[in-house]
Design an enzyme around this catalytic site. Structure first.
Site, PDB file in Angstrom:
ATOM      1  CD  GLU A 149     -17.141 -18.752  -7.249  1.00 45.70           C
ATOM      2  OE1 GLU A 149     -17.033 -17.918  -7.741  1.00 45.70           O
ATOM      3  OE2 GLU A 149     -17.795 -19.830  -7.333  1.00 45.70           O
TER       4      GLU A 149
ATOM      5  CB  CYS B  83      -1.158  -0.226   1.249  1.00 41.07           C
ATOM      6  SG  CYS B  83      -0.161   0.396   2.683  1.00 41.07           S
TER       7      CYS B  83
ATOM      8  CB  CYS C  43      -0.075 -10.993   4.499  1.00 42.44           C
ATOM      9  SG  CYS C  43      -0.733 -12.626   4.993  1.00 42.44           S
TER      10      CYS C  43
ATOM     11  CG  ASN D 132       8.071   9.569   7.007  1.00 46.00           C
ATOM     12  OD1 ASN D 132       7.986  10.635   6.707  1.00 46.00           O
ATOM     13  ND2 ASN D 132       8.669   8.849   6.197  1.00 46.00           N
ATOM     14  CB  THR D 133       3.350   7.644  10.840  1.00 46.44           C
ATOM     15  OG1 THR D 133       2.975   8.743  11.748  1.00 46.44           O
ATOM     16  CG2 THR D 133       4.217   6.521  11.127  1.00 46.44           C
ATOM     17  CB  THR D 134       1.755  12.942   9.554  1.00 43.81           C
ATOM     18  OG1 THR D 134       0.995  12.628  10.728  1.00 43.81           O
ATOM     19  CG2 THR D 134       0.790  13.971   8.900  1.00 43.81           C
TER      20      THR D 134
ATOM     21  CD  GLN E 193      -9.549 -21.635  -0.422  1.00 42.27           C
ATOM     22  OE1 GLN E 193     -10.223 -20.803  -1.405  1.00 42.27           O
ATOM     23  NE2 GLN E 193      -8.434 -21.127  -0.155  1.00 42.27           N
TER      24      GLN E 193
ATOM     25  CD  GLN F 275      -8.462 -14.985 -10.327  1.00 43.01           C
ATOM     26  OE1 GLN F 275      -8.449 -13.779  -9.953  1.00 43.01           O
ATOM     27  NE2 GLN F 275      -9.246 -15.884 -10.077  1.00 43.01           N
TER      28      GLN F 275
ATOM     29  CD  GLN G 154      -5.870 -19.657   2.625  1.00 42.57           C
ATOM     30  OE1 GLN G 154      -6.595 -19.001   1.658  1.00 42.57           O
ATOM     31  NE2 GLN G 154      -6.653 -19.949   3.556  1.00 42.57           N
TER      32      GLN G 154
HETATM   33  C1  LIG Z   1      -1.667   3.729   8.664  1.00 43.94           C
HETATM   34  C2  LIG Z   1      -1.736   4.840   9.762  1.00 43.94           C
HETATM   35  C3  LIG Z   1      -2.835   4.781  10.807  1.00 43.94           C
HETATM   36  C4  LIG Z   1      -3.076   5.921  11.548  1.00 43.94           C
HETATM   37  N1  LIG Z   1      -4.151   5.490  12.736  1.00 43.94           N
HETATM   38  C5  LIG Z   1      -4.347   6.649  13.447  1.00 43.94           C
HETATM   39  C6  LIG Z   1      -5.362   6.473  14.376  1.00 43.94           C
HETATM   40  O1  LIG Z   1      -6.287   5.476  14.342  1.00 43.94           O
HETATM   41  N2  LIG Z   1      -5.611   7.458  15.245  1.00 43.94           N
HETATM   42  C7  LIG Z   1      -4.619   8.566  15.123  1.00 43.94           C
HETATM   43  O2  LIG Z   1      -4.845   9.550  16.335  1.00 43.94           O
HETATM   44  N3  LIG Z   1      -3.597   8.733  14.230  1.00 43.94           N
HETATM   45  C8  LIG Z   1      -3.479   7.487  13.623  1.00 43.94           C
HETATM   46  N4  LIG Z   1      -2.159   7.834  12.751  1.00 43.94           N
HETATM   47  C9  LIG Z   1      -1.668   9.034  12.649  1.00 43.94           C
HETATM   48  C10 LIG Z   1      -0.230   8.796  13.433  1.00 43.94           C
HETATM   49  O3  LIG Z   1      -0.647   8.736  15.004  1.00 43.94           O
HETATM   50  C11 LIG Z   1       0.384  10.193  13.222  1.00 43.94           C
HETATM   51  O4  LIG Z   1       0.792  10.195  12.074  1.00 43.94           O
HETATM   52  C12 LIG Z   1       1.547  10.316  14.267  1.00 43.94           C
HETATM   53  O5  LIG Z   1       1.320  10.292  15.594  1.00 43.94           O
HETATM   54  C13 LIG Z   1       2.556  11.368  13.697  1.00 43.94           C
HETATM   55  O6  LIG Z   1       3.454  11.397  14.210  1.00 43.94           O
HETATM   56  P1  LIG Z   1       5.098  11.392  13.397  1.00 43.94           P
HETATM   57  O7  LIG Z   1       6.282  11.247  14.464  1.00 43.94           O
HETATM   58  O8  LIG Z   1       5.174  10.107  12.773  1.00 43.94           O
HETATM   59  O9  LIG Z   1       4.949  12.522  12.771  1.00 43.94           O
HETATM   60  P2  LIG Z   1       5.544  13.254  11.432  1.00 43.94           P
HETATM   61  O10 LIG Z   1       4.879  12.459  10.352  1.00 43.94           O
HETATM   62  O11 LIG Z   1       7.373  12.838  11.365  1.00 43.94           O
HETATM   63  O12 LIG Z   1       5.400  14.628  11.323  1.00 43.94           O
HETATM   64  C14 LIG Z   1       4.051  15.108  11.530  1.00 43.94           C
HETATM   65  C15 LIG Z   1       4.052  16.730  11.479  1.00 43.94           C
HETATM   66  O13 LIG Z   1       4.319  17.218  12.792  1.00 43.94           O
HETATM   67  C16 LIG Z   1       5.659  17.902  12.949  1.00 43.94           C
HETATM   68  N5  LIG Z   1       6.406  17.762  14.045  1.00 43.94           N
HETATM   69  C17 LIG Z   1       6.450  16.279  14.429  1.00 43.94           C
HETATM   70  N6  LIG Z   1       7.139  16.371  15.742  1.00 43.94           N
HETATM   71  C18 LIG Z   1       7.328  17.753  15.899  1.00 43.94           C
HETATM   72  C19 LIG Z   1       7.801  18.338  16.953  1.00 43.94           C
HETATM   73  N7  LIG Z   1       8.479  17.857  18.202  1.00 43.94           N
HETATM   74  N8  LIG Z   1       8.168  19.790  16.903  1.00 43.94           N
HETATM   75  C20 LIG Z   1       7.426  20.380  15.820  1.00 43.94           C
HETATM   76  N9  LIG Z   1       7.060  19.885  14.764  1.00 43.94           N
HETATM   77  C21 LIG Z   1       6.897  18.487  14.745  1.00 43.94           C
HETATM   78  C22 LIG Z   1       6.313  17.595  11.621  1.00 43.94           C
HETATM   79  O14 LIG Z   1       7.071  18.648  11.241  1.00 43.94           O
HETATM   80  C23 LIG Z   1       5.187  17.295  10.515  1.00 43.94           C
HETATM   81  O15 LIG Z   1       4.634  18.475  10.159  1.00 43.94           O
HETATM   82  C24 LIG Z   1      -2.214   6.765  11.665  1.00 43.94           C
HETATM   83  C25 LIG Z   1      -0.924   6.923  10.705  1.00 43.94           C
HETATM   84  C26 LIG Z   1      -0.949   5.682   9.759  1.00 43.94           C
HETATM   85  C27 LIG Z   1       0.173   5.903   8.790  1.00 43.94           C
HETATM   86  S1  FES Z   2      -2.036 -15.437   2.953  1.00 43.03           S
HETATM   87 FE1  FES Z   2      -2.792 -14.003   1.200  1.00 43.03          FE
HETATM   88  S2  FES Z   2      -2.797 -12.151   2.125  1.00 43.03           S
HETATM   89 FE2  FES Z   2      -2.351 -13.498   3.645  1.00 43.03          FE
HETATM   90  S1  FES Z   3       3.277  -1.374   2.000  1.00 42.33           S
HETATM   91 FE1  FES Z   3       1.345  -1.478   3.238  1.00 42.33          FE
HETATM   92  S2  FES Z   3       2.202  -0.899   5.438  1.00 42.33           S
HETATM   93 FE2  FES Z   3       4.000  -0.654   3.854  1.00 42.33          FE
END
Ligand SMILES: Cc1cc2nc3c(=O)[nH]c(=O)nc-3n(C[C@H](O)[C@H](O)[C@H](O)COP(=O)(O)OP(=O)(O)OC[C@H]3O[C@@H](n4cnc5c(N)ncnc54)[C@H](O)[C@@H]3O)c2cc1C
Ligand code: FES
Ligand code: FES
Length: 1280
Positions: free
Chosen positions: A1212, A12, A85, A229-231, A1145, A717, A81
């Site tokens: 199926e 993804c 994953c 880096n998750t945002t 299955q 397939q 399977q």
């Molecule tokens: C698949 C997925 C599922 C998620 N599900 C949820 C969920 O269910 N609920 C939820 O609440 N969140 C969810 N999140 C969001 C996740 O919690 C936030 O992305 C995360 O907390 C951000 O933290 P980071 O360190 O990765 O931020 P980054 O991506 O590194 O940074 C985010 C922003 O914050 C700024 N920043 C970060 N730290 C600082 C700092 N100390 N000072 C100044 N600026 C800063 C950065 O410059 C940037 O602009 C999900 C994210 C993903 C990818």
């Molecule tokens: S075995 Fe196919 S996605 Fe898990």
């Molecule tokens: S490829 Fe889906 S979580 Fe990384």
């Protein structure tokens, strides 16, 4: 890439699937130890790994050296399977064991919550991994220890539950694990220095220390401070956002420091959410329940926020500063009156976290040069109560729709409100405080009057605009009020807590075969490639190393639903670095169309587009990234054309239908209606479904440079169809085109048709450039372009007697076919052919119309119209029962086919004997009658939570109703050393077709399975094969393999007789010397199946597979959340060739059904744009959705004279069983409505999402905010 480690998979690119999970280890100078974290590699910037050790699935074990126990156990427990994953699962579990070699079941549940699997239904994965647990959990259904369940023997002597054995498995020996590299340890202990990395587009600076960071932030205030880096990561990966300069905060110790104070804890902003959770848990333990109320609320939220991997990366600071109201932490942290510590070159300052801090979506009051250093989270004070709430589409690993944090403080020793804070996220662009409500309620007594006043005030204060992104405004408003009510109840009575997730436990039973132990047929053998899949050695199309000069192709798609193409300007894209060419219709050397049963579909739109997502052209470039970015720069001008419509209702208005329109009829409807006591008219809408195979579609096309020869390595397939379409596109004969299919990372019907078009396009690019071309769809593009299961609408009129006997039913089925016919008419036929399910309705008529709309063309999906046809008749029965005031199972029973010889509504003879057995066994094994009583009692004692139960029978036709498809060939080669190679026309996509083929060959040739190999499916070896579909693959391939092997045995027989003492090798050698061919083609010619639609007559299927399923659910009437409690399935698979694969299955199909009927919801904008692209918006079942009890029993003494070794097709049918959850939810809602004095019949459509459940449980909260129907606003999404 250059190392060639392809074990880690890409599903993804946004952290949403877990396929790319790896373990990252770092020396932590604060704790002075090495820490191990599971992370999603797709979001882990390479520069952030300086000083870290990364372990991928290849690093822990291999089939060549030694397996790691995690790899061995997931494989042996049948937890792999398709295997796509599996490396991610393995690495999540491996990391857990590195940190805790004796985990609890809860640890395992938490660890795997972020690893999606589309095939298995998770149960076998858990079964394999729970063998590492030191805790023996007891299954409430049978009182047995969970370790015994899969190894149990039933008291009936020929019945077993032993799907895998723990005998001879490798013990876990942590001393054998890889050590952390000493040089990294030394490096980690040294004082950090500033590091700079310069990439093509991005400069990365990792500061030496906090002082350096502050300086850098002052200098480059526009550069983001990246930590987890998750945002930022998903935006860069998926939206193409580029930050020329990035500052990295992950290595600054001050950002990760935790300090406990007398009145709270100070958490460094760079602390990961996992660390935060651990710290808070420690606080809860030390402080006791009263002082730790804030921490308890936070932990409750953190438990279902994102996934373990994301929580290991994401930071608390990033969560707050992303300023995304869907993120959960700000509402609770604000309610808890947290303080933010901020630093910059100008010094330090503190801000109280409140709604004013968030200035707009994604924006805060922090200055660009400022850094969030830490957050103070206070202990709870005496007389203070704090709660957090969230509701999401899926309970875990899903962004919340609305979240909330609430805190009340009472005057000492009283119930008078001294202070109240209520915050909501998800009701606007920023965090919202119910300021007025809180102010008004202060000083009041905490009693019912306050509840009433508070609810009214909130209703007036919190406005969710109808135009809010994400829509669902009525639901969100209901949640706002319901959360407040829950808070009131939690403070008053400690009641109305959210559902707790549990680990699935299972009971299985199957009949044991008693033949010689050398004969593997009927035994639960492990999937042939399970070990390779678990070690990452299994090769998928995108794992094939790049070919010299290889190029990459990326599609250019329409952004309009119906428009004339005025011009296509690719000049900007062509000028970009690495771009080689742009291709469109005029580059196709042969025909620009894909032909399917006389229905052509354009490969590239030429003059007109008919849906958003239609392919118009493609960019061919040196790299993926270049192709992707350039394809976004192709400028297309359109002129919109009318009409444009997307929904089934609109298509009916426009009378826009594809031909043929189908009808099936038996008996005399009019007479039936006349004799009926009652007539009921109604309808059921079923939404569509995305395949979400973990491996997206793609291929590699390699021109051989001689005589037009082309090789394709393709995830198809239906390799023969791909070959045919590519040939027509290039104007080259099929004999020059070879398709190779090693394995698919899941198919589910989605890799039959569209992959042929994609292959033709990649082949066109290869033809034009003369170079190899690779095509790998990104998840978003895959979802947009390839589409999935079509939505259905069933409108019915039914005549029935007072006792529930149905005399007549007239049903019109409408499906949304999208813009081209694809397989939709056959899908509709299957729906009509299944409309009687197991019921002998004497007068039955079905019309089937496929609507032509301006949406991407829908296609085949596991079940192929069967689930839709079946569900609508089940809905009819359900409604009749409700109207008669009878239990639904009784009405089903009354109407069931029961005679020894019965005829379907298309006059096919069959015996329902085994269906009735499944039904009766399911009633018994599920303890149905007793549980119905318990549910009644539960419902009588619970006002806001209700339970429901539902049981359905199943009759499902196996084989293609297009008779000529029921054929396949297999080539069996015996080599001089005695080894056997089989090639067949089926494709391995996780269902285990190769394993079963090898079991069959082993029985006939009498050689061990280990001497038999299946390498790939290849059109050069076995031509003209039918698609692996219709649950028919193993039937057909099994017969062909049997035929081939028997031919060989006939040739060997004289020598066997002559030399009975010969070993197999001697025999083979002798045969060779006698110039007898050791290669044979087996062929299976299935029976003729066909339907005369004019006469409603025909043997549509080869035979029928039967089953029954019972499910129980509990709903939360206030939030719409639901919990699957228990499911029991009894399935007739004849004499199973491999019970482990068949149970797999059944479970996997059922779990796809869970998705189809409850949480998977595709949303289209009013302009026809698919909004739910990718796992962040589209939710397939995760581990949390699996019923804690999922029991599967294969029917004993079941036979089938029509198929190989008396087995039956199984791929199926089980999808349909997901509808038991839908009907059980409906029962639970009906119970709630009954109690509230509301009508028990109410409109309800599939999927039963949280929104629909909540809104159907009408109450004072939903009624407080009736939508203003006069104000016409454009909806966020439409029901297509
Ligand atoms: C698949 C997925 C599922 C998620 N599900 C949820 C969920 O269910 N609920 C939820 O609440 N969140 C969810 N999140 C969001 C996740 O919690 C936030 O992305 C995360 O907390 C951000 O933290 P980071 O360190 O990765 O931020 P980054 O991506 O590194 O940074 C985010 C922003 O914050 C700024 N920043 C970060 N730290 C600082 C700092 N100390 N000072 C100044 N600026 C800063 C950065 O410059 C940037 O602009 C999900 C994210 C993903 C990818
Ligand atoms: S075995 Fe196919 S996605 Fe898990
Ligand atoms: S490829 Fe889906 S979580 Fe990384």
């Amino acid at each position: 890439c250059s190392v060639g480690l392809t074990g880690t998979k890409y599903g993804c690119g946004g952290g949403g699937c877990g396929a790319c999970t790896v373990m990252v280890s770092r020396y932590d100078p604060i704790q002075e130890t090495v820490l191990h974290w599971s992370v999603t590699a797709c979001l882990q910037p390479i520069c952030s790994l300086h000083g870290a050790a990364v372990v991928t699935v290849e690093g822990i074990g291999s089939t060549k050296t030694k397996l790691h126990p995690v790899q061995e156990r997931i494989a042996k427990a049948h937890g792999s399977q398709c295997g796509f994953c599996t490396p991610g699962m393995v690495m999540s579990m491996y990391t857990l064991l590195r940190n805790n070699p004796q985990p609890t079941m809860e640890d395992i549940r938490e660890t795997l919550g972020g690893n999606l699997c589309r095939c298995t239904g998770y149960r076998p994965i858990i079964d394999g991994f729970k063998t590492f647990c030191n805790v023996r959990t007891v299954n409430s259904s049978n009182g047995k220890c969970c370790m015994e369940n899969s190894n149990s023997h039933n008291n009936e002597s020929d019945i077993s539950g032993e799907l895998f054995s723990m005998d001879n498995v490798l013990p876990l020996d942590p001393t054998q694990d890889l050590i952390f590299p000493p040089e990294l340890l030394i490096m980690g202990k040294k004082k950090a220095e500033r590091l700079c990395f310069q990439g093509e587009k991005v400069r990365w600076i990792s500061p030496a220390d906090l002082k350096d960071l502050i300086k850098l932030k002052a200098e480059y205030s526009n550069a983001p401070l990246l930590v987890g880096n998750t945002t930022i990561g998903p935006k860069m990966n998926l939206k193409g956002t580029v930050h020329p300069l990035v500052l990295y905060g992950g290595s600054i110790p001050e950002l990760r420091t935790i300090k406990w104070r007398n009145n709270g804890v100070t958490v460094g902003a760079g602390c990961s959410l996992s660390v935060l959770k651990d710290v808070l848990l420690q606080g809860i333990e030390e402080l006791g329940p009263e002082k730790s109320r804030v921490y308890q609320a936070l932990v409750q939220t953190l438990q279902c926020l994102a996934s373990k991997q994301i929580r290991n990366m994401a930071t608390i600071g990033g969560n707050i500063l992303s300023a995304n109201p869907k993120y959960d932490l700000s509402s609770i942290l604000a309610a808890a009156e947290c303080t933010l510590h901020i630093v910059s070159n100008d010094g330090a300052r503190e801000i109280c976290l409140s709604e004013e801090f968030f200035t707009d979506f994604g924006k805060t009051a922090l200055r660009p040069d400022e850094i969030l250093l830490a957050i103070d989270i206070p202990h709870s004070r005496p007389w203070e109560f704090v709660s957090a709430f969230r509701q999401a589409q899926r309970r875990e690993f899903s962004f919340s729709i609305v979240n909330s944090g609430m805190r009340v403080t009472f005057r000492h020793d009283s119930n008078v409100v001294e202070n109240l804070d209520i915050f909501y996220g998800g009701v606007g662009p920023t965090l919202v405080k119910a300021r007025h409500t809180c102010k008004e309620l202060m000083g009041r007594k905490w009693d019912e009057k306050l509840l009433v006043v508070g609810t009214q005030l909130l209703e007036e204060e919190i406005y969710v605009p109808p135009t809010a992104p994400g829509g669902q405004e009525e639901y969100r408003k209901a949640l706002v009020l319901s959360f407040f009510f829950k808070f009131y109840m939690q403070v008053t009575l400690d009641a109305l807590k959210p559902f707790k997730n549990e680990v699935p436990q299972a009971n299985h039973s199957f009949q044991v075969e008693t033949q010689s132990s050398n004969d593997p047929v009927g035994r639960p053998n492990v999937h042939q490639a399970a070990l390779q899949q678990a070690t990452g050695e299994a090769v998928y199309y995108d794992d094939i190393p790049s070919v010299k000069g290889e190029l990459f192709v990326s599609m250019v798609t329409s952004t309009r639903a119906h428009a004339k193409i005025i011009s296509i300007d690719a000049s900007m894209a062509l000028a970009m670095s690495g771009v080689v060419t742009f291709i469109s219709a005029k580059d196709v050397p042969g025909q620009n169309r894909r032909l399917w049963f006389n229905n052509p579909e354009e490969l590239f739109a030429e003059e007109e587009v008919i849906c958003v997502g239609q392919i118009i052209g493609a960019i061919v470039a040196e790299t993926r990234e270049q192709a992707k970015r350039a394809s976004e720069q192709v400028d297309i001008t359109y002129e919109d054309i009318q009409p444009v419509f997307f929904t089934i209702e609109e298509a009916i208005e426009h009378q826009s239908f594809f031909d043929p329109k189908r009808k099936l009829e038996r008996g005399n409807l009019e007479e039936g209606f006349e004799k009926a006591d009652h007539i009921l008219e109604g309808e059921l809408y079923m939404g569509g479904q995305e395949h979400f195979y973990m491996e997206t579609q793609g291929l590699i096309a390699i021109p051989k440079g001689e005589a037009g020869e082309l090789e394709l390595y393709v995830a198809s397939q239906h390799a023969a169809y791909t070959q045919e379409v590519v040939g027509i596109t290039l104007g080259i004969d099929s004999n020059k085109i070879t398709c190779h299919v090693k394995r698919l990372g899941g198919g589910f019907g989605g890799k039959v048709m569209k992959i042929a078009s994609l292959s033709a396009i990649a082949a066109t690019a290869a033809y034009k450039t003369g170079r190899a071309v690779r095509c790998v769809l990104e998840r978003e593009d895959d979802m947009l372009i390839t589409s999935g299961r079509s939505p259905f609408l069933g409108k019915y009129k039914v005549g029935y007697l007072n006792d529930g006997t149905i005399l007549a039913a007239d049903i019109t089925y409408y499906s949304n076919g999208g813009c081209t016919l694809d397989e939709s008419s056959f899908i509709m036929e299957k729906a009509l052919l299944h409309m009687d399910n197991g019921y002998k309705i004497p007068n039955l008529r079905g019309h089937g119309l496929v609507c032509k709309t301006y949406l991407p063309s829908y296609t085949a999906f596991r079940g192929f119209g069967g689930p839709q046809g079946l569900t609508i008749i089940e809905s009819v029965l359900h409604e009749v029962a409700a109207r008669c005031g009878l239990p639904a199972h009784q009405v089903r029973d009354i109407n069931m086919y029961k005679d020894e010889k019965c005829y379907t509504h298309h006059k096919q003879l069959f015996s329902p004997h085994d269906m009735v057995r499944c039904w009766n066994e399911c009633l018994e094994k599920s303890d149905y009658t007793h549980r119905c009583l318990s549910i009644k009692q539960f419902n009588a004692h619970n006002h806001w939570k209700k339970r429901g139960i539902s049981i359905v029978p199943l009759k499902f036709g196996i084989g293609f109703s297009k008779g000529f498809y029921n054929q396949v060939a297999a080539l069996v080669n015996i080599y001089k050393d005695g080894s056997v190679l089989i090639s067949h026309g089926g494709t391995e996509m996780g269902q285990g077709i190769n394993t079963k083929a090898i079991q069959i060959a082993s029985r006939i040739l009498k050689v061990p399975m280990s001497s038999i190999h299946i390498k790939e499916t290849c059109t050069g070896n076995v031509p003209n094969a039918a698609p692996s579909a219709a649950s028919f693959g193993t039937d057909a391939v099994g017969m062909a393999v049997k035929d081939g092997c028997e031919k060989l045995m006939r040739r060997l027989e004289p020598l066997i007789k002559k030399h009975p003492q010969f070993t197999w090798q001697q025999l083979v050698s002798k045969t060779y010397c006698q110039k007898i061919s050791l290669s044979a083609t087996g062929f299976f010619m299935g029976p003729h199946t066909s339907v005369d639609w004019e006469k409603s007559d025909g043997n549509a299927y080869y035979y029928f597979t039967f089953g029954a399923c019972c499910s129980e659910v509990e709903i939360d009437c206030l939030t719409g959340d639901h919990k699957n409690i228990r499911t029991d399935i009894v399935m007739d698979v004849g004499r199973s060739i491999n019970p482990a694969l068949d149970v797999g299955q059944v479970e996997g199909g059922f779990v796809q059904g869970i998705g189809l009927y409850t949480i998977e919801e595709l949303q289209f904008s009013p302009e026809g744009v698919l909004l739910t692209r990718g796992p962040s918006r589209y939710k397939i079942p995760a581990l949390c959705d699996i019923p804690p009890q999922l029991n599967v029993h294969l029917l004993r003494n079941a036979d089938n004279p029509h198929a190989i070794y008396s087995s039956k097709g199984i791929g199926e049918p089980p999808v349909f069983f997901g509808c038991t959850l839908f009907f059980a939810i409906k029962e639970a809602i009906a119970a709630a409505r009954r109690e509230r004095g509301l009508s028990e019949s109410f409109p309800f459509s599939s999927p039963a999402t949280a929104e629909k459940i909540r809104m159907a449980c009408e109450d004072c909260f939903t009624r407080m905010n009736p939508p203003d129907r006069k104000v016409k606003t454009k909806p966020w999404a439409i029901n297509v």
